[in-house]
Scaffold this motif. Structure first.
Motif, mmCIF file in Angstrom:
data_model
loop_
_atom_site.group_PDB
_atom_site.id
_atom_site.type_symbol
_atom_site.label_atom_id
_atom_site.label_comp_id
_atom_site.label_asym_id
_atom_site.label_seq_id
_atom_site.Cartn_x
_atom_site.Cartn_y
_atom_site.Cartn_z
ATOM 1 N N UNK A 138 -9.761 8.612 3.182
ATOM 2 C CA UNK A 138 -9.203 8.941 4.678
ATOM 3 C C UNK A 138 -9.137 10.735 5.175
ATOM 4 N N UNK A 139 -9.310 10.991 6.174
ATOM 5 C CA UNK A 139 -9.891 12.455 6.068
ATOM 6 C C UNK A 139 -8.440 12.953 7.110
ATOM 7 N N UNK A 140 -8.094 14.289 6.494
ATOM 8 C CA UNK A 140 -6.684 14.765 6.872
ATOM 9 C C UNK A 140 -7.081 15.854 8.644
ATOM 10 N N UNK A 141 -5.769 15.626 9.474
ATOM 11 C CA UNK A 141 -6.897 15.965 10.937
ATOM 12 C C UNK A 141 -5.665 16.742 10.926
ATOM 13 N N UNK A 142 -5.356 17.337 11.936
ATOM 14 C CA UNK A 142 -4.787 18.323 13.211
ATOM 15 C C UNK A 142 -4.946 17.407 14.463
ATOM 16 N N UNK A 143 -2.666 17.656 14.666
ATOM 17 C CA UNK A 143 -2.649 16.852 15.770
ATOM 18 C C UNK A 143 -2.905 17.297 17.207
ATOM 19 N N UNK A 144 -3.536 19.023 16.700
ATOM 20 C CA UNK A 144 -3.861 19.455 18.093
ATOM 21 C C UNK A 144 -5.627 19.305 17.946
ATOM 22 N N UNK A 145 -6.207 18.375 17.407
ATOM 23 C CA UNK A 145 -7.715 17.800 17.520
ATOM 24 C C UNK A 145 -7.604 16.827 18.379
ATOM 25 N N UNK A 146 -8.719 17.220 19.090
ATOM 26 C CA UNK A 146 -9.025 16.356 20.521
ATOM 27 C C UNK A 146 -9.734 15.038 19.801
ATOM 28 N N UNK A 147 -9.234 13.629 20.677
ATOM 29 C CA UNK A 147 -9.545 12.406 20.245
ATOM 30 C C UNK A 147 -9.900 12.226 21.345
ATOM 31 N N UNK A 148 -9.541 12.366 22.077
ATOM 32 C CA UNK A 148 -10.966 12.137 23.743
ATOM 33 C C UNK A 148 -10.922 12.549 24.560
ATOM 34 N N UNK A 149 -11.421 12.871 25.509
ATOM 35 C CA UNK A 149 -11.435 14.054 26.715
ATOM 36 C C UNK A 149 -10.098 14.893 26.832
ATOM 37 N N UNK A 150 -9.475 14.759 26.974
ATOM 38 C CA UNK A 150 -8.135 15.645 27.637
ATOM 39 C C UNK A 150 -7.536 15.316 26.642
ATOM 40 N N UNK A 151 -7.557 14.197 25.142
ATOM 41 C CA UNK A 151 -5.939 13.751 24.687
ATOM 42 C C UNK A 151 -6.580 14.336 23.621
ATOM 43 N N UNK A 152 -5.173 14.902 22.393
ATOM 44 C CA UNK A 152 -5.153 15.401 21.294
ATOM 45 C C UNK A 152 -4.609 14.473 20.814
ATOM 46 N N UNK A 153 -5.032 14.383 19.098
ATOM 47 C CA UNK A 153 -4.561 13.705 18.926
ATOM 48 C C UNK A 153 -3.187 13.598 18.978
ATOM 49 N N UNK A 154 -2.144 14.371 18.616
ATOM 50 C CA UNK A 154 -1.224 14.501 19.005
ATOM 51 C C UNK A 154 -0.622 13.507 20.008
ATOM 52 N N UNK A 155 -1.042 13.433 21.220
ATOM 53 C CA UNK A 155 -0.668 12.950 22.262
ATOM 54 C C UNK A 155 -0.168 11.460 22.082
ATOM 55 N N UNK A 156 -0.877 10.917 21.406
ATOM 56 C CA UNK A 156 -0.868 9.444 21.018
ATOM 57 C C UNK A 156 0.188 9.150 19.449
ATOM 58 N N UNK A 157 -0.030 9.851 19.070
ATOM 59 C CA UNK A 157 -0.247 9.552 17.937
ATOM 60 C C UNK A 157 1.631 10.264 17.963
ATOM 61 N N UNK A 158 2.112 11.450 18.029
ATOM 62 C CA UNK A 158 3.355 12.128 18.231
ATOM 63 C C UNK A 158 3.858 12.984 19.004
ATOM 64 N N UNK A 159 4.401 11.909 20.498
ATOM 65 C CA UNK A 159 5.127 12.094 21.384
ATOM 66 C C UNK A 159 6.653 12.363 21.275
ATOM 67 N N UNK A 160 6.918 13.438 20.567
ATOM 68 C CA UNK A 160 8.365 13.401 20.611
ATOM 69 C C UNK A 160 9.098 14.718 20.910
ATOM 70 N N UNK A 161 8.364 15.280 21.951
ATOM 71 C CA UNK A 161 9.049 16.903 22.172
ATOM 72 C C UNK A 161 10.262 17.462 21.618
ATOM 73 N N UNK A 162 11.488 16.240 21.482
ATOM 74 C CA UNK A 162 12.812 16.698 20.978
ATOM 75 C C UNK A 162 12.526 17.061 19.171
ATOM 76 N N UNK A 163 12.153 16.418 18.855
ATOM 77 C CA UNK A 163 11.850 17.018 17.594
ATOM 78 C C UNK A 163 10.924 18.679 17.201
#
Length: 269
Positions: A128-153
């Motif tokens: 496996x390769x380590x990634x950043x949550x801020x890296x783009x996944x596709x289009x305007x969507x970052x990895x973190x937009x799908x993987x961690x949508x936890x604003x409270x935390x």
């Protein structure tokens, strides 16, 4: 222990007890403790803002472990672009698997999130390769937009004003990242003041530059609650670049913690 610290911890303890949600309580405690460490002098907790963000998080996604499928269609200047479909398995906002279903050429790729640690698994790569949550996944969507949508935390919120969106009163909040490991450095967040639903968000870089905006639309019942099923993300730097996320389905599922390991991920189809 300062008076401010005691006040902060007492509030968080009461909020956790009223919600009965260990995942949210842990995320909120970490967010507030991190904010306490970073700020000098210490600022009081904006209790109303914390409650509003927690409530909006619960509207966006179930408290329980759940599965959802998301279709992402991107376009540029009105011309169709990339189209991808993902299956997301989430457990308590801390552990998430994002599996690529379409296109067929990328099927088998998967993201694994544990806390804020993110890896990508690819059939053609042995490790496996380590990634950043801020890296783009596709289009305007970052990895973190799908993987961690936890604003409270991930953010320390405060109410900065009120607005009217589509004829409805909305709270306007500034969300400041608790550390640099989250997806965005700052978020400006609009939440309906009456029903607590998220309305829109602006995402900013550490420099203060606006990166993109998001609108939460098409509220329908999914997984036992009315939730936004369509997110429209627009690039603030390149006008006309848009990604639309459509939640096709969502269901509460029992997802044991053993699933969210690098070893177990290889067994998933």
């Amino acid at each position: 222990m300062t008076r401010s610290t005691r006040s902060r911890r007492a509030f968080l303890a009461g909020l956790a007890g009223s919600l009965f949600v260990p995942g949210f309580a842990t995320g909120l405690a970490r967010a507030q403790d991190s904010a306490q460490t970073a700020a000098e002098p210490a600022a009081e907790v904006d209790e109303a803002a914390v409650r509003a963000v927690v409530r909006a998080d619960e509207i966006r996604f179930p408290r329980e472990s759940f599965q959802t499928e998301i279709l992402v269609k991107s376009s540029s200047d009105g011309q169709p672009g990339d189209e991808r479909k993902f299956r997301v398995l989430s457990r308590g906002n801390e552990n998430t698997i994002v599996m690529t279903l379409e296109p067929a050429t990328d099927r088998g790729q998967a993201l694994l999130l544990r806390g804020r640690d993110l890896w990508i698994f690819m059939p053609s790569v042995s490790q496996p390769v380590r990634l950043s949550l801020a890296q783009r996944l596709t289009g305007q969507v970052a990895n973190g937009d799908l993987a961690r949508a936890n604003f409270a935390g991930d953010y320390s919120p405060r109410i900065v004003g009120r607005d009217t969106i589509n004829g409805q009163p909305a709270l306007v909040m500034d969300l400041t990242a608790v550390d640099r490991g989250v997806t965005y450095a700052k978020v400006k967040y609009w939440v309906n003041e009456k029903d607590g639903r998220p309305v829109k968000a602006e995402f900013y870089a550490l420099s203060g530059r606006l990166l993109k905006t998001c609108r939460y639309e098409d509220f329908r019942e999914m997984a036992g609650r009315v939730r936004p099923t369509r997110l429209v993300m627009e690039d603030a730097l390149k006008k006309g670049d848009v990604s639309v996320l459509t939640y096709d389905s969502m269901a509460v599922r029992d997802l044991p913690e053993r699933m969210f390991t690098r070893e177990y991920l290889r067994k998933l189809e």
